[in-house]
Design an enzyme around this catalytic site. Structure first.
Site, mmCIF file in Angstrom:
data_model
loop_
_atom_site.group_PDB
_atom_site.id
_atom_site.type_symbol
_atom_site.label_atom_id
_atom_site.label_comp_id
_atom_site.label_asym_id
_atom_site.label_seq_id
_atom_site.Cartn_x
_atom_site.Cartn_y
_atom_site.Cartn_z
ATOM 1 N N LYS A 108 0.864 -1.189 0.000
ATOM 2 C CA LYS A 108 0.000 0.000 0.000
ATOM 3 C C LYS A 108 0.900 1.239 0.000
ATOM 4 C CE LYS A 108 -2.320 3.360 2.434
ATOM 5 N NZ LYS A 108 -1.944 4.307 1.393
ATOM 6 N N SER A 158 -6.370 6.071 5.983
ATOM 7 C CA SER A 158 -7.318 6.009 7.087
ATOM 8 C C SER A 158 -8.379 4.921 6.907
ATOM 9 C CB SER A 158 -8.013 7.366 7.244
ATOM 10 O OG SER A 158 -8.597 7.715 6.006
ATOM 11 N N SER A 197 5.149 8.420 9.480
ATOM 12 C CA SER A 197 5.271 9.306 10.630
ATOM 13 C C SER A 197 5.122 8.515 11.944
ATOM 14 C CB SER A 197 4.189 10.380 10.561
ATOM 15 O OG SER A 197 2.922 9.765 10.584
ATOM 16 N N THR A 198 5.660 9.068 13.006
ATOM 17 C CA THR A 198 5.586 8.407 14.312
ATOM 18 C C THR A 198 4.130 8.251 14.746
ATOM 19 O OG1 THR A 198 7.780 9.217 14.878
ATOM 20 C CG2 THR A 198 6.357 8.578 16.720
ATOM 21 N N GLU A 225 9.632 2.187 10.842
ATOM 22 C CA GLU A 225 10.632 3.175 10.399
ATOM 23 C C GLU A 225 9.942 4.522 10.435
ATOM 24 O OE1 GLU A 225 13.746 2.688 9.663
ATOM 25 O OE2 GLU A 225 13.855 0.523 9.447
ATOM 26 N N GLY A 260 9.727 8.878 12.142
ATOM 27 C CA GLY A 260 10.284 10.210 11.877
ATOM 28 C C GLY A 260 11.652 10.436 12.493
ATOM 29 N N CYS A 294 13.676 11.260 5.728
ATOM 30 C CA CYS A 294 13.542 10.941 7.151
ATOM 31 C C CYS A 294 14.834 11.199 7.906
ATOM 32 C CB CYS A 294 13.117 9.493 7.321
ATOM 33 S SG CYS A 294 14.199 8.341 6.485
ATOM 34 N N TYR A 320 3.622 21.330 1.540
ATOM 35 C CA TYR A 320 4.088 22.693 1.253
ATOM 36 C C TYR A 320 3.541 23.663 2.306
ATOM 37 C CZ TYR A 320 4.108 26.912 -1.869
ATOM 38 O OH TYR A 320 4.253 28.138 -2.447
ATOM 39 N N GLU A 334 9.764 17.570 13.697
ATOM 40 C CA GLU A 334 10.182 17.161 12.345
ATOM 41 C C GLU A 334 9.441 18.038 11.332
ATOM 42 O OE1 GLU A 334 8.738 13.453 10.612
ATOM 43 O OE2 GLU A 334 10.795 13.002 10.007
ATOM 44 N N ILE A 335 10.187 18.816 10.558
ATOM 45 C CA ILE A 335 9.569 19.732 9.591
ATOM 46 C C ILE A 335 9.332 19.011 8.266
ATOM 47 C CG2 ILE A 335 9.890 21.887 8.298
ATOM 48 C CD1 ILE A 335 11.600 22.867 10.709
#
Ligand code: NAD
Length: 493
Positions: free
Chosen positions: A188, A222, A242-243, A263, A265, A297, A345, A396-397
């Protein structure tokens, strides 16, 4: 005179379908979702918007292929030959993959061809070779007439769930060891960047992977992702993302006791000492954060610089940032492409504003750019005078934004480096290898790069400490995590 190489061109991509049990099909609802090119901001293609019903079909096919098909029982050499064929096809189609990734994720075509593509095919070669060595053991019991044998077996159905950045590489790092160990797979990809996943699924078909062994489902995390994680016939979830989503997956997989690798952020520290080769250290620091426009990452997203060279490093970084070539990722001169999606963005721009409102000082970038009047471009952005407690140093940006933090002593540098919930990667730039190795022992991160950054190899384990996750991709450790041990007791009496 040698003719200049032709510039790769955007191409039309047919509507993306699901691959279930060796056949391409539409989502059972008939729904599709668009994917956009962040350079032109135009739609590239429609892709099937799968649902829980499609997940059910794909998992059933993968489970059937595992239980009844030849894959798990195939001779290791036969399976390895097939995986080598996949690697060869990836290399043959490198151009197509690189164009898709440039159109979908905005990664410069040249960077992808030179670094990512060999890594992807290398993963299949590495794991197929390694899998040929999968062997069992023989142990002693208390009783002489009893023999104990151990062997490693595949887990079953593996769900590979991947993020929008580096879609192909992070898929291959799961699929190659999973298949090599004899598992079947349902992949996925992220909704924003599904194009290389479609091409990889075609490679699987063309290589002759038996039906049901490799399945692809596209759709929202989701709903479709959630159904995959909760499906009772899925044995392992190999996740990169993401975490927060990783934590969700662990919770949702608990009822059916999924094996998981996470695996997640990062907010990786890069420490530069005054005895470093400054030119090399600045080059390293610049690309540590701005490669793939910071959507990495392991980006070196906190630069920690020893006070005597602090101003010089900040000045040099600012100049490099001002001179960086932003542009169409398909052009050979482009160094920094567009941010992959509008949502990312907007998120990065909110962090730029947070940086401007903090006590740090904007020394370069901070603006959006348009190329030919279009595109989701953000300038490489550097903040001087940063401290480790401000928002842009803590969160984390996942974009081209770098806070630069000064330090006075080695102990302080280590303390700042470890003062983060994350622990994915780190780097130390210094003229003293003794110091570098001494500090490497103390950094809480899964990867430590000494006088370099962004080096990867299929044999080198990769993964996080702390909130950056657990389990490892690449290396023998990854293959191990796609197997389980069986112990067979034999009574000879
Ligand atoms: P994300 O967590 O938003 O999404 C990752 C994947 O999970 C996507 O395919 C998404 O559709 C799916 N997903 C979302 N909700 C789900 C749910 N409830 N159940 C199942 N699946 C679900 O991450 P992203 O924004 O695509 O990627 C960026 C993040 O990934 C960053 O945090 C980055 O650090 C991380 N990342 C980590 C590594 C690593 O190796 N540690 C590598 C690349 C990216």
């Amino acid at each position: 005179m040698q003719a200049a190489a032709a510039v790769p061109q955007r191409r039309s991509i047919p509507r993306g379908q699901l691959l279930i049990n060796g056949r391409w099909c539409d989502a059972s609802s008939g729904e599709t979702m668009p994917t956009f090119d962040p350079t032109t901001e135009e739609k590239i293609a429609e892709v099937a918007k799968g649902s829980a019903a499609d997940v059910d079909q794909a998992v059933a096919a993968a489970s059937r292929a595992f239980e009844e098909g030849p894959w798990g029982r195939m001779h290791l050499e036969a399976r390895a030959k097939l995986l080598f064929k996949i690697a060869d096809l990836l290399d043959e189609r490198a151009d197509d993959f690189a164009i898709r990734e440039a159109m979908d994720m905005g990664m410069p075509y040249r960077d992808f061809r030179d670094t990512i593509m060999p890594h992807c095919s290398g993963l299949f070669r590495f794991f197929s070779g390694l899998a040929m060595q999968i062997s069992g053991g023989y142990r002693q019991s208390y009783e002489p007439e009893i023999r104990i044998f151990t062997r490693r077996e595949p887990l079953g159905v593996v769900a590979a769930i991947t993020p929008f950045n580096f879609p192909l590489a992070l898929t291959c790092s799961k699929v190659a060891p999973a298949l090599a160990a004899g598992n079947t797979v349902v992949h996925k990809p992220a909704s924003d960047t599904p194009l290389t996943a479609l091409a990889l699924a075609q490679v699987m078909l063309d290589a002759g992977v038996p039906e049901g062994v490799y399945n692809l489902v596209t759709g929202p995390g989701s709903t479709l992702g959630d159904a995959l994680v909760k499906h009772p016939l899925v044995d392992k979830v190999a996740f990169t993302g993401s975490t927060a989503v990783g934590q969700n997956i662990i919770r949702n997989g608990a009822d059916t006791l999924k094996h998981t690798t996470m695996e997640l952020g990062g907010k990786s520290p890069n420490i530069v000492f005054a005895d470093a080769n400054i030119e090399a250290a600045v080059q390293t620091a610049f690309w540590a954060i701005f490669w793939n426009k910071g959507e990495v990452c392991v980006a070196g997203s906190r630069l920690i610089v020893e006070r005597p060279i602090y101003d010089e490093v900040v000045d040099r970084l600012a100049k490099m940032a001002e001179n960086a070539i932003l542009g169409d990722p398909l052009l050979p001169e482009t160094q920094v492409g567009p941010i992959a999606s509008k949502a990312e963005y907007d998120k990065v721009l909110r962090y730029v504003e947070a940086g401007k409102e903090s006590k740090a000082r904007l020394v370069a970038g901070g603006n959006t750019r348009r190329v030919n009047g279009k595109g989701l471009f953000i300038e490489p952005t550097v903040f001087g005078g940063a401290t480790n407690d401000i928002k842009i140093s803590r969160e984390e940006i996942f974009g081209p934004v770098l806070p630069v933090i000064p330090f006075e002593t080695e102990e302080e540098a280590i303390r700042i480096a470890n003062d983060t919930p994350y622990g994915l990667a780190s780097g130390i730039q210094t003229g003293s290898m003794a110091r570098a190795l001494r500090i490497a022992d103390k950094i809480k991160a899964g990867t430590v790069w000494l006088n370099m950054w962004h080096k990867y190899h299929p044999s080198a384990p990769f993964g996080g400490y702390k909130m950056s996750g657990y389990g490892r991709e690449q290396g023998p450790e990854a293959l191990e995590s796609y197997t389980q041990y069986k112990t067979v007791w034999a009574n000879l009496a």
